[in-house]
Scaffold this motif. Sequence first.
Motif: not given
Length: 126
Positions: A85-99
């Motif tokens: 995310s460029e606007t908030s402190d969020v990141g995900y690594e190797n997640w399925a879209l639904d999860e």
Amino acid sequence: MKTWEMIKELTENPKKKFVSDKGLPCEIIAYVNTINVLTFKYKDGEISRGMFIGREWEEVKEPLSFIEVLKAIEEGVPSYLSLESETSDVGYENWALDEMLADLTDCFGSDEIADILLNSKFYIND
């Protein structure tokens, strides 16, 4: 990966890009150009006429928009994603879209989710 492995990957998927000596002045990018020619280019844009066969390569992941991710998943591309995310402190690594969407729903409100999905960089992981 070795040069022959990189070339094999490009023959199987010519949309990929690879980089060697990342971050160094002699960084080289390998890709298949618009007329289907395997091309080696230096970081400064000059085309390389030759290359050491013993180089190590890594794939260059190009960021996608959320809409591009949805289209890729619809077309059957593997759906494990990473998000920056460029606007908030969020990141995900190797997640399925639904999860990923379920986790976003648990943690954020609708306006924040919309902002994250519209203004983040997505990467599809093989």
